[in-house]
Each structure stands twice: as structure tokens, then as C-alpha cells.
Motif scaffolding. Structure first.
Motif, mmCIF file in Angstrom:
data_model
loop_
_atom_site.group_PDB
_atom_site.id
_atom_site.type_symbol
_atom_site.label_atom_id
_atom_site.label_comp_id
_atom_site.label_asym_id
_atom_site.label_seq_id
_atom_site.Cartn_x
_atom_site.Cartn_y
_atom_site.Cartn_z
ATOM 1 N N UNK A 190 0.767 -1.367 0.099
ATOM 2 C CA UNK A 190 0.150 -0.100 -0.013
ATOM 3 C C UNK A 190 0.911 1.279 -0.018
ATOM 4 N N UNK A 191 2.048 1.191 0.788
ATOM 5 C CA UNK A 191 2.897 2.475 0.857
ATOM 6 C C UNK A 191 3.398 2.717 -0.776
ATOM 7 N N UNK A 192 3.871 1.514 -1.652
ATOM 8 C CA UNK A 192 4.129 1.683 -2.785
ATOM 9 C C UNK A 192 3.243 2.452 -3.687
ATOM 10 N N UNK A 193 1.701 1.956 -3.567
ATOM 11 C CA UNK A 193 0.569 2.218 -4.261
ATOM 12 C C UNK A 193 0.406 3.967 -4.050
ATOM 13 N N UNK A 194 0.509 4.109 -2.529
ATOM 14 C CA UNK A 194 0.382 5.494 -2.275
ATOM 15 C C UNK A 194 1.458 6.556 -2.600
ATOM 16 N N UNK A 195 2.738 6.102 -2.706
ATOM 17 C CA UNK A 195 3.734 6.859 -3.416
ATOM 18 C C UNK A 195 3.707 7.079 -4.856
ATOM 19 N N UNK A 196 3.062 5.960 -5.464
ATOM 20 C CA UNK A 196 2.721 6.030 -6.977
ATOM 21 C C UNK A 196 1.604 7.151 -7.169
ATOM 22 N N UNK A 197 0.689 6.833 -6.455
ATOM 23 C CA UNK A 197 -0.373 7.927 -6.741
ATOM 24 C C UNK A 197 0.306 9.573 -6.321
ATOM 25 N N UNK A 198 1.136 9.733 -5.465
ATOM 26 C CA UNK A 198 1.817 10.814 -5.245
ATOM 27 C C UNK A 198 2.794 11.363 -6.444
ATOM 28 N N UNK A 199 3.308 10.470 -7.069
ATOM 29 C CA UNK A 199 4.104 11.165 -8.105
ATOM 30 C C UNK A 199 3.213 11.127 -9.345
ATOM 31 N N UNK A 200 2.099 10.592 -9.516
ATOM 32 C CA UNK A 200 1.234 10.797 -10.292
ATOM 33 C C UNK A 200 0.124 11.916 -10.133
ATOM 34 N N UNK A 201 0.341 12.698 -9.109
ATOM 35 C CA UNK A 201 -0.727 13.691 -8.569
ATOM 36 C C UNK A 201 -1.578 14.365 -9.556
ATOM 37 N N UNK A 202 -2.896 14.121 -9.558
ATOM 38 C CA UNK A 202 -3.620 14.737 -10.669
ATOM 39 C C UNK A 202 -3.744 14.027 -11.742
ATOM 40 N N UNK A 213 2.286 -2.438 -12.519
ATOM 41 C CA UNK A 213 3.376 -2.123 -11.754
ATOM 42 C C UNK A 213 3.360 -2.792 -10.378
ATOM 43 N N UNK A 214 2.253 -2.905 -9.579
ATOM 44 C CA UNK A 214 2.409 -3.338 -8.175
ATOM 45 C C UNK A 214 2.238 -4.880 -8.152
ATOM 46 N N UNK A 215 1.989 -5.760 -9.351
ATOM 47 C CA UNK A 215 1.866 -7.203 -9.244
ATOM 48 C C UNK A 215 0.549 -7.741 -8.675
ATOM 49 N N UNK A 216 -0.305 -6.821 -8.834
ATOM 50 C CA UNK A 216 -1.587 -7.197 -8.118
ATOM 51 C C UNK A 216 -2.858 -7.256 -8.957
ATOM 52 N N UNK A 217 -3.978 -7.652 -8.584
ATOM 53 C CA UNK A 217 -4.955 -7.615 -9.710
ATOM 54 C C UNK A 217 -5.833 -6.075 -9.603
ATOM 55 N N UNK A 224 -7.700 -0.733 -2.721
ATOM 56 C CA UNK A 224 -6.952 0.325 -2.220
ATOM 57 C C UNK A 224 -7.308 1.709 -2.421
ATOM 58 N N UNK A 225 -7.566 2.013 -3.509
ATOM 59 C CA UNK A 225 -8.230 3.468 -3.873
ATOM 60 C C UNK A 225 -9.317 3.569 -3.142
ATOM 61 N N UNK A 226 -10.231 2.658 -2.834
ATOM 62 C CA UNK A 226 -11.251 3.038 -1.958
ATOM 63 C C UNK A 226 -11.195 3.419 -0.685
ATOM 64 N N UNK A 227 -10.440 2.541 -0.032
ATOM 65 C CA UNK A 227 -9.713 2.836 1.241
ATOM 66 C C UNK A 227 -9.361 4.160 1.465
ATOM 67 N N UNK A 228 -8.271 4.407 0.755
ATOM 68 C CA UNK A 228 -7.528 5.745 0.649
ATOM 69 C C UNK A 228 -8.645 7.075 0.477
ATOM 70 N N UNK A 229 -9.473 6.633 -0.382
ATOM 71 C CA UNK A 229 -10.571 7.756 -0.434
ATOM 72 C C UNK A 229 -11.316 7.896 0.697
ATOM 73 N N UNK A 230 -11.922 6.611 1.144
ATOM 74 C CA UNK A 230 -12.715 6.601 2.479
ATOM 75 C C UNK A 230 -12.249 6.985 3.679
ATOM 76 N N UNK A 231 -10.925 7.116 3.635
ATOM 77 C CA UNK A 231 -10.258 7.465 4.786
ATOM 78 C C UNK A 231 -9.706 8.825 4.709
ATOM 79 N N UNK A 232 -10.189 9.800 3.574
ATOM 80 C CA UNK A 232 -9.816 11.303 3.508
ATOM 81 C C UNK A 232 -8.202 11.360 3.229
#
Length: 381
Positions: A190-202, A213-217, A224-232
Motif C-alpha cells: 500500500x505504501x508503494x501504491x500511495x507513493x505512486x499516486x503521489x508521483x502521479x498527482x492529478x 506495476x504492483x503485481x496485483x489484480x 486500495x483506492x477506495x480505502x484511501x478515498x474513504x479515509x480522506x
């Protein structure tokens, strides 16, 4: 220096109307401190559902809560005991008085849905955001942009202290908070995912690219995105497409909501460092969007607009299905009216347009479009 939180009067109003008031927002944003400083009409009782001793009091919630009907009961981190919602509904229906319960919640994607099922018509919801421009001094705009609005980050004595707080906030969120809200997975992933989102801001959301990129489905990365959005933690800004006969971009744009966390995730520790990065434009765009959303709240719905031909508008403010304001966001002191902005206004029928940039004093760019600084724009409210 920080002024009083501007949400105070609205909370007081809600407490005079609703039997239960839900105050939602990310962890460490100041929800507990705020409610403990409210001027309530009666004595309050604070229950922290993270503490085993407080949860033990609610083994028989009906019995316990009925013994405190003369108090305003504050239930902190309510998402940890969602089974309480049914009990609260029964108690409210037996004695429907305003201001009986204050529910504090953070980081639960389905918190509102669960409580809405049980407390529809009995609860009013408010969101407490990190500090925004209306709550800080006029000369602190840059500080708020770099550090973000979490109180302990913004109010830190030094830049280093602020940076360390944000780094530890991220670590704690990944290692503890995600599991508490139901996302049991590898924190490093999730940290890798969050950092990827940060580097692709907007950027436009492409679940397939992130999954590869993460090797997941793809369903996992969407979760992951749903949880990060739901936790503000992130804002998913959806495209506007009402009644427009053009080929439009349908993917949402994703932003790290707090720019202090964005900068911590991307290794930015000062304005000097940010100015040397391409990230600065996307950082400014996300910062402006959050300040507008925090200031105007639910007065508008928020969208962006982009056609496949390249016409684009960074933010649309929509009320009752009508596009009131089109906004282009530019990190510049010499703004110009772009062709894409003009086309976007024509397509959407926007009533007015603004280029929100770094100028100190606004000036017209056309009959319907004006260049303004962020504080000047927010002052229109």
C-alpha cells in the motif's frame, strides 16, 4: 497562528437540530480536541472506542447509554463498533432530543453507509478538514501549501519537525490504521501504491497500469483506492459529462488531498525543493482544489472537464445541475486565457470563469474570465 476552526458554528447548529451529529475526518485532524471545546447545553460523556476499558463499558450498550440520557455522549472512532448504530437508533426513537450523541469517525470507507442504514433522518454529518486558508494568517499560504493542514504538522516549530511528524503519520497509517478499518494487506504494498499516486498527482486513474506495476489484480488496486478515498487521504475527482455531445474523458483524476502528505511521500522538504520539480504544478492544483472544497463545502458539486480533443478545465463548481464556475489552475504570475478553457466554458455553459494563479491582485482576461489569486477567489464566498 491559527484562528478558531470555522466549522464551530455549524456544529453548534447541527447539535440544536439533530439527535446525533457525525463529525468525520482523517485521523489527527483535531476532531476530539474540537468537540471537547464545544459549548454544550449539558454535561458531556466522552467514550474512546480505541480503549479497551471504554469498550468494556458498552458490553450492554442499551443499559449503559440509558443511564446517561441527561448527557451528550461523544463516541470517538465509532467505525470500530458499527454494531452500535442499531442501538443508537432505538435510543433516539425512544427519546428524540437534539444533541444526544456526537459520533466521531475516521478512515472507514463504509462508515456513512452503515450509519445511514440505521440513523437515516436522525443524524447530520459534517466533515472536519485539515486547516485551510480561512483558518490561518494571510502570510501563511506558502507554509500551509508545503506543510499541509494537519494541526501537528502545520503548527510544528520547525520544517524538520513538521516533516518528521508527517513521515510518522504515514507509517502509522500504513501499519495500524488500515488494518483497523478493514484493509488487511501488506503495508509495504500500500505504501508503494500511495507513493505512486503521489508521483502521479492529478493524473487520470488507470487501474490496469497501477495493478501491473504492483503485481496485483485490478479489483485489488481499486479496493486500495477506495480505502484511501474513504479515509480522506485522496480525492477522486470525477469528470463532468452531462448532456454534452462530445467524446469526453471518463476516467477520474486522483489527488493526494493534503499537500503536506503529498510532499512527504515524494521527498519534498521545502519550497526551494518543490520549485525544482515538475510536481509543483500538480501540487498547486491539488492545493487549490482542496482549499476551494474546504471553503465552499457542500454548496457545490465538484468536477473536472476534458475532451479527447484536448479541451480541459481543472475544476467545475456545479449547483443543481448548472455549471456556475469554471476554474483553470496555474502556478504562474503571468496567466493567459487558454483556448481549452474557452472551449470548456462554451461546452459546459459555465456562467463565469477564473484562472486561479499566484497573482496578488486579480485582473480580467476576457469578458467572462478573470485571473485571481487563491485568497481573492475564496473571498468571494
Amino acid at each position: 497562528m491559527v484562528k478558531d476552526r470555522l466549522i464551530f458554528p455549524l456544529i453548534q447548529e447541527y447539535l440544536s437540530i439533530f439527535p446525533a451529529v457525525g463529525l468525520l475526518g482523517p485521523r489527527q485532524v483535531g476532531k476530539t480536541t474540537l468537540v471537547k471545546n464545544l459549548k454544550l447545553d449539558r454535561e458531556s460523556l466522552y467514550i474512546d472506542l480505541e480503549k479497551a476499558s471504554d469498550r468494556a463499558k458498552l458490553v450492554d450498550p442499551e443499559l449503559f447509554l440509558k443511564s446517561h440520557t441527561d448527557k451528550t455522549v461523544i463516541l470517538d472512532e465509532i467505525q470500530l463498533m458499527p454494531e452500535l448504530f442499531a442501538e443508537l437508533r432505538s435510543l433516539i426513537d425512544e427519546l428524540r432530543q437534539p444533541g444526544r450523541f456526537i459520533l466521531l469517525g475516521s478512515a472507514s470507507p463504509d462508515l456513512i453507509r452503515k450509519s445511514a442504514d440505521s440513523l437515516a433522518g436522525r443524524i447530520g454529518y459534517l466533515e472536519l478538514t485539515p486547516f485551510f486558508l480561512g483558518e490561518v494568517e494571510p502570510d501563511e499560504t506558502e507554509k500551509l501549501w508545503i506543510r499541509g493542514g494537519f494541526p501537528l504538522s502545520f503548527l510544528a516549530r520547525t520544517e524538520r519537525e513538521s516533516q518528521l511528524w508527517r513521515q510518522n503519520f504515514i507509517k502509522t497509517y500504513l501499519e495500524r490504521d488500515l488494518a483497523q478499518i478493514g484493509l488487511s494487506t501488506d503495508p509495504r504494498l500500500v505504501e508503494r501504491f500511495w507513493m505512486m499516486l503521489a508521483n502521479a498527482q492529478g493524473g487520470l486513474w488507470n487501474a490496469e497500469s497501477f495493478a501491473k506495476a504492483l503485481g496485483i489484480t485490478r479489483p485489488t488496486v481499486n479496493r486500495y483506492l477506495e480505502y484511501l478515498e474513504g479515509s480522506f487521504m485522496v480525492r477522486v475527482l470525477v469528470p463532468y459529462h452531462h448532456n454534452i455531445k462530445k467524446r469526453l474523458v471518463k476516467s477520474p483524476k486522483v489527488f493526494i488531498r493534503d499537500t503536506g502528505l503529498l510532499h512527504a511521500l515524494t521527498g519534498v522538504d521545502s519550497m526551494a525543493a518543490l520549485q525544482n520539480l515538475l510536481l509543483i504544478g500538480a501540487s498547486w492544483e491539488g492545493f487549490v482544489i482542496e482549499q476551494i472544497a474546504a471553503t465552499y463545502g457542500e454548496a457545490y458539486e465538484y468536477f473536472f472537464y476534458r475532451t479527447h480533443q484536448g479541451a480541459e478545465c481543472d475544476l467545475l463548481l456545479v449547483k443543481n445541475g448548472v455549471v456556475k464556475t469554471a476554474i483553470e489552475i496555474k502556478n504562474t504570475l503571468s496567466p493567459k486565457l487558454s483556448k481549452g478553457m474557452q472551449i470548456s466554458m462554451e461546452d459546459t455553459g459555465a456562467e463565469e470563469g477564473f484562472v486561479v494563479c499566484r497573482v496578488d491582485q486579480g485582473f480580467p482576461l476576457s469578458e467572462k474570465v478573470k485571473a485571481v489569486g487563491l485568497r481573492e477567489f475564496l473571498g468571494r464566498k
